[in-house]
Design an enzyme around this catalytic site. Structure first.
Site, PDB file in Angstrom:
ATOM      1  NE  ARG A 142      -3.725   0.059   2.357  1.00  0.00           N
ATOM      2  CZ  ARG A 142      -4.386   0.270   3.491  1.00  0.00           C
ATOM      3  NH1 ARG A 142      -4.377  -0.653   4.447  1.00  0.00           N
ATOM      4  NH2 ARG A 142      -5.049   1.386   3.692  1.00  0.00           N
ATOM      5  CD  GLN A 159     -13.754   6.705   8.535  1.00  0.00           C
ATOM      6  OE1 GLN A 159     -14.161   5.660   9.037  1.00  0.00           O
ATOM      7  NE2 GLN A 159     -14.389   7.287   7.528  1.00  0.00           N
ATOM      8  CG  ASN A 160      -8.901   8.252   3.704  1.00  0.00           C
ATOM      9  OD1 ASN A 160      -9.710   7.355   3.940  1.00  0.00           O
ATOM     10  ND2 ASN A 160      -9.186   9.273   2.914  1.00  0.00           N
ATOM     11  CG  HIS A 193      -8.811   4.806  11.206  1.00  0.00           C
ATOM     12  ND1 HIS A 193      -9.764   4.599  10.230  1.00  0.00           N
ATOM     13  CD2 HIS A 193      -9.481   4.804  12.381  1.00  0.00           C
ATOM     14  CE1 HIS A 193     -10.951   4.471  10.797  1.00  0.00           C
ATOM     15  NE2 HIS A 193     -10.809   4.605  12.111  1.00  0.00           N
ATOM     16  CB  CYS A 211      14.354   0.948  22.372  1.00  0.00           C
ATOM     17  SG  CYS A 211      13.300  -0.206  21.486  1.00  0.00           S
ATOM     18  CB  SER A 214     -19.022   2.746   3.509  1.00  0.00           C
ATOM     19  OG  SER A 214     -18.155   2.241   4.522  1.00  0.00           O
ATOM     20  CG  ASN A 267     -20.228   8.546   0.229  1.00  0.00           C
ATOM     21  OD1 ASN A 267     -19.007   8.653   0.363  1.00  0.00           O
ATOM     22  ND2 ASN A 267     -20.854   7.360   0.192  1.00  0.00           N
TER      23      ASN A 267
HETATM   24  C1  BV8 Z   1     -12.487   0.559  18.327  1.00  0.00           C
HETATM   25  C2  BV8 Z   1      -6.669   1.379   9.268  1.00  0.00           C
HETATM   26  C3  BV8 Z   1     -12.777   0.736  20.700  1.00  0.00           C
HETATM   27  C4  BV8 Z   1      -6.366   0.069   8.650  1.00  0.00           C
HETATM   28  C5  BV8 Z   1      -9.015   1.155   9.772  1.00  0.00           C
HETATM   29  C6  BV8 Z   1     -14.932  -6.035  17.978  1.00  0.00           C
HETATM   30  C7  BV8 Z   1     -13.821  -5.647  18.735  1.00  0.00           C
HETATM   31  C8  BV8 Z   1     -13.386  -4.327  18.789  1.00  0.00           C
HETATM   32  C9  BV8 Z   1     -14.030  -3.385  18.044  1.00  0.00           C
HETATM   33  C10 BV8 Z   1     -15.082  -3.789  17.250  1.00  0.00           C
HETATM   34  C11 BV8 Z   1     -15.583  -5.085  17.229  1.00  0.00           C
HETATM   35  N1  BV8 Z   1     -16.652  -5.132  16.369  1.00  0.00           N
HETATM   36  C12 BV8 Z   1     -16.856  -3.913  15.867  1.00  0.00           C
HETATM   37  C13 BV8 Z   1     -15.923  -3.097  16.388  1.00  0.00           C
HETATM   38  C14 BV8 Z   1     -15.706  -1.764  16.119  1.00  0.00           C
HETATM   39  C15 BV8 Z   1     -14.748  -1.723  14.920  1.00  0.00           C
HETATM   40  C16 BV8 Z   1     -15.636  -1.636  13.713  1.00  0.00           C
HETATM   41  O1  BV8 Z   1     -16.245  -0.610  13.519  1.00  0.00           O
HETATM   42  N2  BV8 Z   1     -15.702  -2.725  12.916  1.00  0.00           N
HETATM   43  C17 BV8 Z   1     -16.560  -2.705  11.745  1.00  0.00           C
HETATM   44  C18 BV8 Z   1     -15.939  -3.560  10.649  1.00  0.00           C
HETATM   45  C19 BV8 Z   1     -17.941  -3.217  12.166  1.00  0.00           C
HETATM   46  N3  BV8 Z   1     -13.910  -0.568  15.110  1.00  0.00           N
HETATM   47  C20 BV8 Z   1     -12.702  -0.693  15.658  1.00  0.00           C
HETATM   48  O2  BV8 Z   1     -12.168  -1.740  15.938  1.00  0.00           O
HETATM   49  C21 BV8 Z   1     -12.039   0.636  15.965  1.00  0.00           C
HETATM   50  N4  BV8 Z   1     -11.611   0.659  17.324  1.00  0.00           N
HETATM   51  O3  BV8 Z   1     -13.679   0.382  18.177  1.00  0.00           O
HETATM   52  O4  BV8 Z   1     -11.889   0.671  19.585  1.00  0.00           O
HETATM   53  C22 BV8 Z   1     -13.257   2.141  20.813  1.00  0.00           C
HETATM   54  C23 BV8 Z   1     -14.623   2.426  20.681  1.00  0.00           C
HETATM   55  C24 BV8 Z   1     -15.059   3.730  20.803  1.00  0.00           C
HETATM   56  C25 BV8 Z   1     -14.148   4.738  21.069  1.00  0.00           C
HETATM   57  C26 BV8 Z   1     -12.814   4.423  21.182  1.00  0.00           C
HETATM   58  C27 BV8 Z   1     -12.347   3.130  21.051  1.00  0.00           C
HETATM   59  C28 BV8 Z   1     -10.816   0.822  15.097  1.00  0.00           C
HETATM   60  C29 BV8 Z   1     -11.241   0.942  13.642  1.00  0.00           C
HETATM   61  C30 BV8 Z   1     -10.034   1.329  12.794  1.00  0.00           C
HETATM   62  C31 BV8 Z   1      -9.662   0.171  11.863  1.00  0.00           C
HETATM   63  N5  BV8 Z   1      -8.690   0.634  10.916  1.00  0.00           N
HETATM   64  N6  BV8 Z   1      -8.080   1.688   8.994  1.00  0.00           N
HETATM   65  C32 BV8 Z   1      -5.917   0.285   7.234  1.00  0.00           C
HETATM   66  O5  BV8 Z   1      -6.321   1.274   6.582  1.00  0.00           O
HETATM   67  O6  BV8 Z   1      -5.158  -0.580   6.780  1.00  0.00           O
HETATM   68  S1  BV8 Z   1     -10.642   1.286   9.325  1.00  0.00           S
HETATM   69  C33 BV8 Z   1     -11.024   0.847   7.706  1.00  0.00           C
HETATM   70  O7  BV8 Z   1     -12.349   1.280   7.394  1.00  0.00           O
HETATM   71  C34 BV8 Z   1     -10.351   1.547   6.628  1.00  0.00           C
HETATM   72  O8  BV8 Z   1      -9.025   1.672   6.857  1.00  0.00           O
HETATM   73  C35 BV8 Z   1     -11.069   2.879   6.494  1.00  0.00           C
HETATM   74  O9  BV8 Z   1     -10.269   3.843   7.096  1.00  0.00           O
HETATM   75  C36 BV8 Z   1     -12.282   2.673   7.312  1.00  0.00           C
HETATM   76  C37 BV8 Z   1     -13.570   3.214   6.847  1.00  0.00           C
HETATM   77  O10 BV8 Z   1     -13.785   2.815   5.502  1.00  0.00           O
HETATM   78  P1  BV8 Z   1     -14.194   3.953   4.473  1.00  0.00           P
HETATM   79  O11 BV8 Z   1     -13.165   4.998   4.521  1.00  0.00           O
HETATM   80  O12 BV8 Z   1     -15.604   4.374   4.730  1.00  0.00           O
HETATM   81  O13 BV8 Z   1     -14.067   3.171   3.107  1.00  0.00           O
HETATM   82  P2  BV8 Z   1     -15.173   2.245   2.426  1.00  0.00           P
HETATM   83  O14 BV8 Z   1     -14.501   1.520   1.319  1.00  0.00           O
HETATM   84  O15 BV8 Z   1     -15.901   1.475   3.476  1.00  0.00           O
HETATM   85  O16 BV8 Z   1     -16.211   3.290   1.821  1.00  0.00           O
HETATM   86  C38 BV8 Z   1     -15.806   4.154   0.779  1.00  0.00           C
HETATM   87  C39 BV8 Z   1     -16.964   5.100   0.509  1.00  0.00           C
HETATM   88  O17 BV8 Z   1     -16.543   6.048  -0.487  1.00  0.00           O
HETATM   89  C40 BV8 Z   1     -18.188   4.402  -0.032  1.00  0.00           C
HETATM   90  O18 BV8 Z   1     -19.342   4.890   0.653  1.00  0.00           O
HETATM   91  C41 BV8 Z   1     -18.243   4.818  -1.511  1.00  0.00           C
HETATM   92  O19 BV8 Z   1     -19.568   4.990  -1.972  1.00  0.00           O
HETATM   93  C42 BV8 Z   1     -17.548   6.165  -1.464  1.00  0.00           C
HETATM   94  N7  BV8 Z   1     -16.878   6.511  -2.723  1.00  0.00           N
HETATM   95  C43 BV8 Z   1     -16.226   5.681  -3.581  1.00  0.00           C
HETATM   96  N8  BV8 Z   1     -15.734   6.416  -4.618  1.00  0.00           N
HETATM   97  C44 BV8 Z   1     -16.065   7.714  -4.388  1.00  0.00           C
HETATM   98  C45 BV8 Z   1     -16.787   7.783  -3.180  1.00  0.00           C
HETATM   99  N9  BV8 Z   1     -17.264   8.934  -2.695  1.00  0.00           N
HETATM  100  C46 BV8 Z   1     -17.027  10.056  -3.408  1.00  0.00           C
HETATM  101  N10 BV8 Z   1     -16.342  10.074  -4.565  1.00  0.00           N
HETATM  102  C47 BV8 Z   1     -15.844   8.922  -5.086  1.00  0.00           C
HETATM  103  N11 BV8 Z   1     -15.176   8.955  -6.228  1.00  0.00           N
END
Ligand code: BV8
Length: 225
Positions: free
Chosen positions: A56, A88-89, A106, A136, A174, A198
């Site tokens: 990436r 989030q990126n 993130h 370290c 999303s 979006n």
């Molecule tokens: C947390 C880094 C506690 C990685 C990312 C079990 C255990 C623990 C937590 C959980 C659990 N179950 C659920 C959770 C919560 C979990 C979560 O939400 N899971 C989901 C899958 C259900 N979250 C976590 O674990 C987070 N931590 O909860 O800790 C806490 C709680 C509260 C407060 C504090 C702490 C940590 C989440 C971070 C994970 N890391 N990124 C990496 O990048 O390698 S998140 C990951 O999704 C991606 O990296 C991205 O950053 C993120 C969001 O995705 P989007 O950016 O929305 O991308 P997506 O493809 O989904 O959508 C794109 C959109 O763009 C679409 O709508 C599309 O229509 C639109 N689009 C496309 N083209 C265009 C466009 N719009 C305009 N123009 C265009 N041309």
């Protein structure tokens, strides 16, 4: 209107050629999120995780910011009120478009950190399991990325800004991942106006007072103008 919070997601970088995560062909359709974006996955196979982020980093290196990034950088320069740009990126396209204060909740693809002493530093283009911590010299190093199950960065600052915002704008996400997907409800409850920009309605569309659909390179400059 003098306090704006903007949240961006992968959609803002889509037209720069960086993949999104959940669209057709997206990153999470090619890789198992559990294997490459969780602490458990890193503990089990750090080499696979480094390969994932090395690919990436390589992919991001030769991509350019697009008109949406440029419009947000212009807004940051010209807006006289308080603006918080949360992304989030993990790419650096907002910075390369000229944004000075990007809140990477993130983490950042181009940064690395020591899993032992927490020293943070610019990531080499290719990271490996055997890379010692430059501080370290003992700790295993990892991408400075927030994985699933880990606490996102700057949450206190973000919550304070959302609670004081006049306007919350969500761009190119999303609404799949928390806590980011819940920001609109916090802003709305605090009395802010809310706008989603979006390509298509997100999972949280019903929480937004206003919404515009279209490609970010079109609807973001139109909104900033
Ligand atoms: C947390 C880094 C506690 C990685 C990312 C079990 C255990 C623990 C937590 C959980 C659990 N179950 C659920 C959770 C919560 C979990 C979560 O939400 N899971 C989901 C899958 C259900 N979250 C976590 O674990 C987070 N931590 O909860 O800790 C806490 C709680 C509260 C407060 C504090 C702490 C940590 C989440 C971070 C994970 N890391 N990124 C990496 O990048 O390698 S998140 C990951 O999704 C991606 O990296 C991205 O950053 C993120 C969001 O995705 P989007 O950016 O929305 O991308 P997506 O493809 O989904 O959508 C794109 C959109 O763009 C679409 O709508 C599309 O229509 C639109 N689009 C496309 N083209 C265009 C466009 N719009 C305009 N123009 C265009 N041309």
């Amino acid at each position: 209107m003098d306090k704006i919070v903007i949240l961006t997601g992968a959609g803002v970088s889509a037209e720069s050629g960086l993949g999104t995560f959940r669209d057709a062909g997206g990153v999470w359709t090619q890789y198992d999120l559990e294997e490459v974006a969780t602490p458990e996955g890193f503990a089990k196979n750090p080499g696979l995780v480094h390969d994932f982020y090395n690919a990436r980093r390589e992919n991001c290196k030769n991509k350019a910011p697009n008109a949406a990034h440029d419009a947000l950088a212009r807004l940051e320069r010209e807006f006289t009120g308080d603006l918080m740009l949360v992304t989030q990126n993990v790419d650096d396209l907002h910075e390369r478009a000229g944004c000075q204060n990007v809140v990477h909740m993130h983490g950042e693809l181009m940064r690395a950190r020591c899993a032992l002493c927490d020293h943070r530093y610019d990531a080499p283009l290719v990271m490996g399991v055997a890379d010692p911590c430059p501080a370290c010299e003992r700790g295993p190093t990892r991408p400075d990325i927030v994985w699933f199950g880990e606490m996102p960065f700057f949450m206190d600052d973000i919550y304070v800004a959302l609670s004081a915002a006049d306007l919350f704008v969500s761009i190119g996400t999303s609404g799949s991942v928390y806590p980011a997907a819940g920001f609109v409800q916090i802003a709305d409850a605090a009395g802010a106006d809310t706008l989603e920009l979006n390509l298509e309605p997100s999972l949280g569309i019903s929480d937004f007072a206003q919404a515009r659909q279209g490609p970010a390179t079109q609807i973001v400059p139109e909104w900033v103008a």
